[in-house]
Design a protein around this motif. Structure first.
Motif, PDB file in Angstrom:
ATOM      1  N   ARG A  50       0.771  -1.241  -0.303  1.00 17.60           N
ATOM      2  CA  ARG A  50      -0.043   0.002   0.007  1.00 17.60           C
ATOM      3  C   ARG A  50       0.835   1.138   0.063  1.00 17.60           C
ATOM      4  NH1 ARG A  50      -3.118  -2.770   4.254  1.00 17.60           N
ATOM      5  NH2 ARG A  50      -2.066  -1.033   5.702  1.00 17.60           N
ATOM      6  N   LYS A  51       1.879   1.374   0.786  1.00 16.34           N
ATOM      7  CA  LYS A  51       2.711   2.378   1.032  1.00 16.34           C
ATOM      8  C   LYS A  51       3.377   2.572  -0.390  1.00 16.34           C
ATOM      9  CE  LYS A  51       6.543   4.486   3.636  1.00 16.34           C
ATOM     10  NZ  LYS A  51       7.362   4.114   4.930  1.00 16.34           N
ATOM     11  N   ASN A  52       4.077   1.506  -1.025  1.00 17.12           N
ATOM     12  CA  ASN A  52       4.750   2.036  -2.307  1.00 17.12           C
ATOM     13  C   ASN A  52       3.837   2.384  -3.521  1.00 17.12           C
ATOM     14  OD1 ASN A  52       7.233   1.140  -1.021  1.00 17.12           O
ATOM     15  ND2 ASN A  52       7.000  -1.005  -1.603  1.00 17.12           N
ATOM     16  N   HIS A  53       2.472   1.712  -3.438  1.00 18.32           N
ATOM     17  CA  HIS A  53       1.561   1.890  -4.416  1.00 18.32           C
ATOM     18  C   HIS A  53       1.312   3.545  -4.142  1.00 18.32           C
ATOM     19  CE1 HIS A  53      -1.420   1.281  -7.448  1.00 18.32           C
ATOM     20  NE2 HIS A  53      -2.390   1.780  -6.717  1.00 18.32           N
ATOM     21  N   ALA A  54       0.862   4.005  -3.149  1.00 17.69           N
ATOM     22  CA  ALA A  54       0.624   5.296  -2.934  1.00 17.69           C
ATOM     23  C   ALA A  54       1.813   6.124  -3.216  1.00 17.69           C
ATOM     24  CB  ALA A  54       0.268   5.518  -1.355  1.00 17.69           C
TER      25      ALA A  54
ATOM     26  N   PHE B  81      -3.180   0.201 -15.804  1.00 15.16           N
ATOM     27  CA  PHE B  81      -2.775  -1.220 -15.652  1.00 15.16           C
ATOM     28  C   PHE B  81      -2.193  -1.632 -14.396  1.00 15.16           C
ATOM     29  CE2 PHE B  81       0.521  -4.208 -16.595  1.00 15.16           C
ATOM     30  CZ  PHE B  81      -0.125  -5.382 -16.962  1.00 15.16           C
ATOM     31  N   ALA B  82      -1.234  -0.478 -13.838  1.00 18.49           N
ATOM     32  CA  ALA B  82      -0.465  -0.515 -12.406  1.00 18.49           C
ATOM     33  C   ALA B  82      -1.462  -0.759 -11.427  1.00 18.49           C
ATOM     34  CB  ALA B  82       0.274   0.811 -12.500  1.00 18.49           C
ATOM     35  N   GLU B  83      -2.485  -0.232 -11.292  1.00 14.27           N
ATOM     36  CA  GLU B  83      -3.505  -0.255 -10.232  1.00 14.27           C
ATOM     37  C   GLU B  83      -4.224  -1.718 -10.632  1.00 14.27           C
ATOM     38  OE1 GLU B  83      -6.194   2.917 -10.800  1.00 14.27           O
ATOM     39  OE2 GLU B  83      -5.024   4.340  -9.769  1.00 14.27           O
ATOM     40  N   ARG B  84      -4.639  -2.116 -11.472  1.00 17.05           N
ATOM     41  CA  ARG B  84      -4.868  -3.496 -11.868  1.00 17.05           C
ATOM     42  C   ARG B  84      -4.052  -4.569 -11.370  1.00 17.05           C
ATOM     43  NH1 ARG B  84      -6.654  -2.958 -16.512  1.00 17.05           N
ATOM     44  NH2 ARG B  84      -5.038  -4.104 -17.614  1.00 17.05           N
ATOM     45  N   GLN B  85      -2.665  -4.407 -11.542  1.00 16.35           N
ATOM     46  CA  GLN B  85      -1.816  -5.300 -11.006  1.00 16.35           C
ATOM     47  C   GLN B  85      -1.503  -5.394  -9.711  1.00 16.35           C
ATOM     48  OE1 GLN B  85      -1.674  -7.231 -14.026  1.00 16.35           O
ATOM     49  NE2 GLN B  85       0.434  -7.568 -13.444  1.00 16.35           N
ATOM     50  N   PHE B  86      -1.493  -4.012  -8.946  1.00 19.24           N
ATOM     51  CA  PHE B  86      -1.651  -3.853  -7.800  1.00 19.24           C
ATOM     52  C   PHE B  86      -2.711  -4.600  -6.822  1.00 19.24           C
ATOM     53  CE2 PHE B  86      -3.199  -1.528  -3.902  1.00 19.24           C
ATOM     54  CZ  PHE B  86      -2.414  -1.836  -3.037  1.00 19.24           C
ATOM     55  N   GLN B  87      -3.801  -4.386  -7.497  1.00 22.71           N
ATOM     56  CA  GLN B  87      -5.149  -5.136  -6.665  1.00 22.71           C
ATOM     57  C   GLN B  87      -4.952  -6.629  -6.773  1.00 22.71           C
ATOM     58  OE1 GLN B  87      -7.311  -3.740  -5.051  1.00 22.71           O
ATOM     59  NE2 GLN B  87      -6.734  -1.503  -5.468  1.00 22.71           N
ATOM     60  N   LYS B  88      -4.437  -7.198  -8.000  1.00 24.55           N
ATOM     61  CA  LYS B  88      -4.281  -8.720  -8.270  1.00 24.55           C
ATOM     62  C   LYS B  88      -3.171  -9.218  -7.135  1.00 24.55           C
ATOM     63  CE  LYS B  88      -3.730  -9.988 -12.220  1.00 24.55           C
ATOM     64  NZ  LYS B  88      -2.922 -10.456 -13.653  1.00 24.55           N
ATOM     65  N   ILE B  89      -2.173  -8.585  -6.941  1.00 25.58           N
ATOM     66  CA  ILE B  89      -1.023  -8.836  -6.156  1.00 25.58           C
ATOM     67  C   ILE B  89      -1.453  -8.737  -4.439  1.00 25.58           C
ATOM     68  CG2 ILE B  89       1.411  -8.814  -5.336  1.00 25.58           C
ATOM     69  CD1 ILE B  89       2.063  -8.042  -8.265  1.00 25.58           C
ATOM     70  N   TYR B  90      -2.033  -7.548  -4.375  1.00 32.25           N
ATOM     71  CA  TYR B  90      -2.598  -7.090  -2.963  1.00 32.25           C
ATOM     72  C   TYR B  90      -3.694  -8.156  -2.478  1.00 32.25           C
ATOM     73  CZ  TYR B  90      -4.041  -4.224   0.861  1.00 32.25           C
ATOM     74  OH  TYR B  90      -4.505  -3.981   2.160  1.00 32.25           O
ATOM     75  N   GLY B  91      -4.579  -8.599  -3.380  1.00 33.50           N
ATOM     76  CA  GLY B  91      -5.523  -9.391  -3.054  1.00 33.50           C
ATOM     77  C   GLY B  91      -4.916 -10.731  -2.590  1.00 33.50           C
ATOM     78  N   VAL B  92      -3.890 -11.270  -3.358  1.00 34.41           N
ATOM     79  CA  VAL B  92      -3.458 -12.558  -3.037  1.00 34.41           C
ATOM     80  C   VAL B  92      -2.391 -12.454  -1.842  1.00 34.41           C
ATOM     81  CG1 VAL B  92      -1.411 -14.342  -3.916  1.00 34.41           C
ATOM     82  CG2 VAL B  92      -3.263 -13.048  -5.412  1.00 34.41           C
ATOM     83  N   SER B  93      -1.710 -11.308  -1.358  1.00 30.43           N
ATOM     84  CA  SER B  93      -1.121 -11.167  -0.205  1.00 30.43           C
ATOM     85  C   SER B  93      -1.862 -11.184   0.944  1.00 30.43           C
ATOM     86  CB  SER B  93      -0.242  -9.971  -0.421  1.00 30.43           C
ATOM     87  OG  SER B  93       0.645 -10.196  -1.379  1.00 30.43           O
TER      88      SER B  93
END
Length: 301
Positions: free
Chosen positions: A193-197, A289-301
């Motif tokens: 979350r911190k890196n994405h922000a 696309f970056a937000e979509r990749q973040f949501q994918k990995i964040y949901g798995v984590s």
């Protein structure tokens, strides 16, 4: 006559066999006439003798009763006009209550395999009393009771605090061992979350600078930031790949392909369109696309 001759012949032998007596005796004296209980007093021991004599002064193992040994200081032997002087000063103290206390320390002479102890004249010191003696032993002084409580300074209780700290560390260690997977997952989600922000803020800054200045440097910085962020997010190295390789890496994603082609045309071909819609669209597609990749990995984590 025969007996007289034998006696005369034996006199030199007897004289040689008889040990020579010392020509003087050691002297000891206190440097003060009076001393208080527990107070240190100095006792000086001196001995004048012929230079050829081997003299040993007492050390800390000697008997200093009724005094207690505290320390000593030896002085080097001085020889003047055929006479040697040995001197030592002892630091003593007493806890006896005798009015007059005496001390005599022996000095040892070495003569081959024999030793000779030379005792000093007893030195006397007077005990100085600070409390007047009681004239009537049967009538002790009257005691006045005092039941008033006095304040006591609080002291830090180290054993209890250390025991409490050890217990806290034990509980914390148990929790970490028991929930380490959950804690690790929570920490990873926090970092994501911190890196994405941070990425979104920096990306928006580069896009805004490009919109105001239309500088290719700002656009290149935005594209580089996007590649580096995805590399860190997915733990790969797409920043070193070409546009075609990046598109293939993401299974020919339409948004990625369109956005990178539009960016390459502007950066490498220097083909600015009069309509800013294409560059704005490229920035929006890359951010989406970056937000979509973040949501994918964040949901798995």
């Amino acid at each position: 006559m025969y007996l007289l001759i034998n006696i005369v012949l034996l006199l030199p032998v007897l004289a040689l066999a008889q040990p020579t007596a010392p020509d003087s005796l050691p002297r000891g004296a206190f440097q003060r006439a009076g001393v208080r209980v527990g107070e240190i007093v100095q006792y000086e021991l001196t001995y004048r003798h012929a230079p050829g004599l081997a003299v040993i002064f007492p050390d800390s193992a000697a008997d200093f009763a009724p005094f207690e040994y505290v320390g000593r200081r030896y002085y080097a032997t001085r020889t003047r006009q055929g006479r040697s002087l040995d001197r030592a000063v002892y630091r003593l103290r007493t806890f006896r209550l005798d009015s007059v206390q005496t001390l005599s320390l022996p000095v040892t002479l070495l003569r081959g395999r024999d030793t000779l102890l030379l005792a000093t004249t007893p030195a006397r010191v007077r005990l100085v009393r600070t409390v007047p003696p009681q004239t009537d032993v049967q009538a002790p002084p009257a005691l006045r009771p005092n039941l008033q409580l006095l304040p006591v300074v609080d002291r830090f209780n180290y054993p209890y605090w250390l025991a409490g700290l050890a217990l806290v560390l034990l509980v914390a260690g148990s929790l970490v061992l028991g929930f380490r997977r959950s804690l690790r997952r929570r920490y990873r989600r926090y970092r994501l979350r911190k890196n994405h922000a941070y990425f979104l803020a920096q990306y928006a800054r580069h896009v805004e600078r490009f919109t105001l200045s239309r500088s290719l440097t700002n656009m290149e910085r935005a594209i580089t930031l996007w590649k580096n962020y995805l590399s860190a997010l997915e733990e790969n190295n797409i920043s070193s790949l070409t546009t075609r390789e990046i598109v293939a890496h993401y299974q020919n994603d339409a948004d990625v392909g369109l956005a990178l082609r539009l960016a390459d045309r502007v950066v490498y071909g220097n083909q600015f369109s009069e309509d800013e819609t294409e560059t704005d669209l490229a920035f929006v597609l890359l951010r989406t696309f970056a937000e979509r990749q973040f949501q994918k990995i964040y949901g798995v984590s």
